[in-house]
Motif scaffolding. Structure first.
Motif, PDB file in Angstrom:
ATOM      1  N   LEU A   1       4.785 -13.738  63.091  1.00 20.22           N
ATOM      2  CA  LEU A   1       5.983 -14.301  63.981  1.00 20.22           C
ATOM      3  C   LEU A   1       5.476 -14.142  65.581  1.00 20.22           C
ATOM      4  CD1 LEU A   1       8.519 -15.825  64.353  1.00 20.22           C
ATOM      5  CD2 LEU A   1       9.696 -13.732  63.819  1.00 20.22           C
ATOM      6  N   ARG A   2       5.324 -12.843  65.829  1.00 18.60           N
ATOM      7  CA  ARG A   2       4.999 -12.569  67.068  1.00 18.60           C
ATOM      8  C   ARG A   2       3.652 -13.324  67.623  1.00 18.60           C
ATOM      9  NH1 ARG A   2       6.121  -7.106  65.303  1.00 18.60           N
ATOM     10  NH2 ARG A   2       7.892  -6.238  66.490  1.00 18.60           N
ATOM     11  N   ALA A   3       2.742 -13.537  66.674  1.00 18.02           N
ATOM     12  CA  ALA A   3       1.634 -14.171  66.992  1.00 18.02           C
ATOM     13  C   ALA A   3       1.678 -15.700  67.320  1.00 18.02           C
ATOM     14  CB  ALA A   3       0.657 -14.042  65.934  1.00 18.02           C
ATOM     15  N   TRP A   4       2.640 -16.341  66.459  1.00 18.20           N
ATOM     16  CA  TRP A   4       3.115 -17.735  66.435  1.00 18.20           C
ATOM     17  C   TRP A   4       3.854 -17.835  67.931  1.00 18.20           C
ATOM     18  CZ3 TRP A   4       5.742 -19.286  61.456  1.00 18.20           C
ATOM     19  CH2 TRP A   4       4.733 -19.397  60.266  1.00 18.20           C
ATOM     20  N   GLU A   5       4.723 -17.013  68.270  1.00 14.38           N
ATOM     21  CA  GLU A   5       5.385 -17.115  69.486  1.00 14.38           C
ATOM     22  C   GLU A   5       4.434 -17.057  70.711  1.00 14.38           C
ATOM     23  OE1 GLU A   5       8.450 -13.864  69.706  1.00 14.38           O
ATOM     24  OE2 GLU A   5       9.019 -14.608  67.845  1.00 14.38           O
ATOM     25  N   ARG A   6       3.477 -16.149  70.672  1.00 13.41           N
ATOM     26  CA  ARG A   6       2.510 -15.964  71.631  1.00 13.41           C
ATOM     27  C   ARG A   6       1.697 -17.299  72.100  1.00 13.41           C
ATOM     28  NH1 ARG A   6       1.875 -10.745  69.750  1.00 13.41           N
ATOM     29  NH2 ARG A   6      -0.309 -11.352  68.795  1.00 13.41           N
TER      30      ARG A   6
ATOM     31  N   TYR B   1       1.966 -20.498  70.516  1.00 16.39           N
ATOM     32  CA  TYR B   1       2.466 -21.947  70.366  1.00 16.39           C
ATOM     33  C   TYR B   1       3.921 -22.114  71.384  1.00 16.39           C
ATOM     34  CZ  TYR B   1      -0.850 -22.206  66.621  1.00 16.39           C
ATOM     35  OH  TYR B   1      -1.849 -22.112  66.003  1.00 16.39           O
ATOM     36  N   GLN B   2       4.387 -20.952  71.511  1.00 12.69           N
ATOM     37  CA  GLN B   2       5.698 -20.907  72.234  1.00 12.69           C
ATOM     38  C   GLN B   2       6.703 -22.044  71.616  1.00 12.69           C
ATOM     39  OE1 GLN B   2       2.780 -21.792  74.475  1.00 12.69           O
ATOM     40  NE2 GLN B   2       2.427 -19.417  74.316  1.00 12.69           N
ATOM     41  N   ILE B   3       6.689 -22.013  70.450  1.00 17.17           N
ATOM     42  CA  ILE B   3       7.648 -22.843  69.753  1.00 17.17           C
ATOM     43  C   ILE B   3       8.993 -22.493  69.784  1.00 17.17           C
ATOM     44  CG2 ILE B   3       7.085 -21.745  67.507  1.00 17.17           C
ATOM     45  CD1 ILE B   3       7.506 -25.654  68.203  1.00 17.17           C
ATOM     46  N   ILE B   4       9.390 -21.115  69.665  1.00 12.24           N
ATOM     47  CA  ILE B   4      10.548 -20.695  69.834  1.00 12.24           C
ATOM     48  C   ILE B   4      10.443 -19.335  70.876  1.00 12.24           C
ATOM     49  CG2 ILE B   4      11.547 -21.195  67.634  1.00 12.24           C
ATOM     50  CD1 ILE B   4      11.216 -18.528  67.022  1.00 12.24           C
ATOM     51  N   GLU B   5      11.695 -19.421  71.722  1.00  8.95           N
ATOM     52  CA  GLU B   5      11.666 -18.295  72.461  1.00  8.95           C
ATOM     53  C   GLU B   5      13.016 -17.328  72.306  1.00  8.95           C
ATOM     54  OE1 GLU B   5      11.635 -18.804  76.823  1.00  8.95           O
ATOM     55  OE2 GLU B   5      10.354 -20.663  76.624  1.00  8.95           O
ATOM     56  N   PRO B   6      12.623 -16.070  71.628  1.00  6.56           N
ATOM     57  CA  PRO B   6      13.840 -15.401  71.131  1.00  6.56           C
ATOM     58  C   PRO B   6      14.461 -14.980  72.469  1.00  6.56           C
ATOM     59  CG  PRO B   6      11.873 -14.455  70.669  1.00  6.56           C
ATOM     60  CD  PRO B   6      11.566 -15.791  71.159  1.00  6.56           C
ATOM     61  N   ILE B   7      15.975 -14.638  72.265  1.00 11.24           N
ATOM     62  CA  ILE B   7      16.713 -13.838  73.106  1.00 11.24           C
ATOM     63  C   ILE B   7      16.393 -12.331  73.264  1.00 11.24           C
ATOM     64  CG2 ILE B   7      18.960 -13.462  74.081  1.00 11.24           C
ATOM     65  CD1 ILE B   7      19.585 -15.962  72.202  1.00 11.24           C
ATOM     66  N   ARG B   8      16.323 -11.671  74.206  1.00  8.38           N
ATOM     67  CA  ARG B   8      16.143 -10.205  74.407  1.00  8.38           C
ATOM     68  C   ARG B   8      17.516  -9.486  74.661  1.00  8.38           C
ATOM     69  NH1 ARG B   8      10.766  -8.400  73.325  1.00  8.38           N
ATOM     70  NH2 ARG B   8       9.321 -10.055  73.719  1.00  8.38           N
ATOM     71  N   ASN B   9      17.841  -8.626  74.007  1.00  5.51           N
ATOM     72  CA  ASN B   9      19.154  -7.870  74.182  1.00  5.51           C
ATOM     73  C   ASN B   9      18.571  -6.684  75.216  1.00  5.51           C
ATOM     74  OD1 ASN B   9      17.489  -5.583  72.805  1.00  5.51           O
ATOM     75  ND2 ASN B   9      18.876  -5.870  71.024  1.00  5.51           N
TER      76      ASN B   9
ATOM     77  N   LEU C   1       7.816  -1.887  65.677  1.00  2.00           N
ATOM     78  CA  LEU C   1       6.973  -1.046  66.420  1.00  2.00           C
ATOM     79  C   LEU C   1       6.644  -1.790  67.507  1.00  2.00           C
ATOM     80  CD1 LEU C   1       4.032  -0.021  63.934  1.00  2.00           C
ATOM     81  CD2 LEU C   1       6.016   1.519  64.902  1.00  2.00           C
ATOM     82  N   GLU C   2       6.399  -1.030  68.724  1.00  6.89           N
ATOM     83  CA  GLU C   2       6.239  -1.983  70.138  1.00  6.89           C
ATOM     84  C   GLU C   2       4.891  -2.883  69.660  1.00  6.89           C
ATOM     85  OE1 GLU C   2       6.126   1.374  69.558  1.00  6.89           O
ATOM     86  OE2 GLU C   2       7.615   2.263  71.058  1.00  6.89           O
ATOM     87  N   ASP C   3       4.937  -3.925  70.766  1.00  6.13           N
ATOM     88  CA  ASP C   3       3.813  -4.800  70.333  1.00  6.13           C
ATOM     89  C   ASP C   3       2.250  -4.175  70.275  1.00  6.13           C
ATOM     90  OD1 ASP C   3       5.834  -6.672  70.506  1.00  6.13           O
ATOM     91  OD2 ASP C   3       5.576  -7.705  72.442  1.00  6.13           O
ATOM     92  N   GLU C   4       2.168  -3.349  71.041  1.00  4.40           N
ATOM     93  CA  GLU C   4       0.717  -2.709  71.083  1.00  4.40           C
ATOM     94  C   GLU C   4       0.344  -2.140  69.849  1.00  4.40           C
ATOM     95  OE1 GLU C   4       3.279   0.000  73.985  1.00  4.40           O
ATOM     96  OE2 GLU C   4       2.911  -2.053  73.382  1.00  4.40           O
ATOM     97  N   LYS C   5       1.593  -1.493  69.395  1.00  4.04           N
ATOM     98  CA  LYS C   5       1.150  -0.448  68.110  1.00  4.04           C
ATOM     99  C   LYS C   5       1.212  -1.620  66.812  1.00  4.04           C
ATOM    100  CE  LYS C   5       3.288   3.627  69.501  1.00  4.04           C
ATOM    101  NZ  LYS C   5       4.141   4.717  69.112  1.00  4.04           N
TER     102      LYS C   5
END
Length: 301
Positions: A24-29, A31-39, A272-276
């Motif tokens: 899911l993270r890879a798709w977001e990076r 294709y920018q198809i969705i932009e999740p909200i950040r808390n 996990l954090e993105d880098e891990k």
């Protein structure tokens, strides 16, 4: 109309849609198809609209499209959102899974046996174990982690499933030409059914799996790998506090057995954090049968 309010974290999305968080993270990076909200803590939150979009994309990928092709179709705009259709045409296996779960949560073991026998009479072993028992397993784990059921309920359901899956597991034939597999839960883990479901999938494909379960010292894991000359190793981690120890075990085995094919999974890795996450991503086997098939194909070339 789908809500734009962010209310699902990435773990919930992974559970609902059967998509690996790293995917899911890879798709977001890409294709920018969705932009999740950040808390406030910086964690991703997804809306009902995001869920509908992702469900549509996953459906297209499962039908043979690449994710790039699916995104292209979506961006052309001539599509209908699938949430209503999918709710009206739910697979009966999902209903059976829900009924089995309710029977077990009411401690009605006889009824659960009857429902499971009905499932086996209607569907293949793969369908029952992956789509019914696997779905049930995900729900139980999610309910327990969110304090929706007691530890007694979780243990009762787990015991029932372990017995059923174990009976199927030991009755399956082995292909001696396939590499030997060792599977063990990560250090201090107590939830083993996710790994057991995955090893059942491997046994269905003919792999000889030495399933060790939970509570095995790391030194014993290394000893078994040597003794059976295993070519593949799988572990899982469901409790966040155990993620570091599980990753350290994986790194140690990589050093000791440089040619060992290693795979892992479990909900502890979802946040996990993105880098891990990026470091671990090649080892993550996924959560659906399609993802498992693809992982094996890529790693057994």
């Amino acid at each position: 109309m789908a809500s734009n309010e962010g209310k699902y974290n990435i773990k919930a999305i992974s559970t609902m849609l059967g998509i690996q968080p790293g995917t899911l993270r890879a798709w977001e990076r890409r294709y920018q198809i969705i932009e999740p909200i950040r808390n406030s803590a910086g964690h991703r939150l997804y809306s009902d609209e995001h869920v509908a979009i992702l469900r549509w994309l996953i459906d297209k990928v499962n039908k043979g499209f690449t994710i790039g092709q699916a995104v292209g179709l979506f961006e052309k705009g001539n599509i209908g959102m699938p949430q209503q259709e999918s709710s009206e045409h739910q697979d009966y296996s999902i209903q059976l899974s829900d009924e089995i779960l309710q029977a077990l949560l009411s401690f009605e073991e006889t009824k659960a046996h009857q429902l499971l026998n009905q499932a086996f009479s209607m569907f293949s072993i793969d369908k029952v174990t992956i789509d019914i028992l696997g779905t049930l397993l995900v729900k139980v784990g999610y309910m327990w982690e969110n304090n929706e059921i007691s530890t007694a309920h979780e243990h009762f359901v787990t015991s029932f499933l372990r017995t059923k899956i174990g009976n199927i597991f030991h009755g399956l034939p082995v292909d001696g030409f396939l590499p030997k597999v060792v599977a063990v839960c990560g250090p201090d883990e107590t939830h083993e059914l996710g790994l057991l479901i995955f090893t059942l999938f491997l046994r269905r494909k003919g792999f000889e799996v030495i399933y060790l379960g939970a509570g095995i010292p790391n030194a014993d894991v290394e000893m078994v790998l040597r003794e059976v000359n295993a070519k593949m190793f799988f572990t899982s981690c469901t409790i966040s506090a155990n993620a570091r120890a599980t990753m350290e075990l994986i790194e140690h085995l990589k050093e000791v057995f440089p040619h060992l094919i290693i795979g892992t999974g479990g909900y502890a890795f979802d946040e996990l954090e993105d880098e891990k996450q990026e470091v671990l991503e090649p080892l993550l086997v996924g959560k659906t049968k399609t993802e498992w098939e693809n992982w094996l194909k890529n790693n057994l070339k």
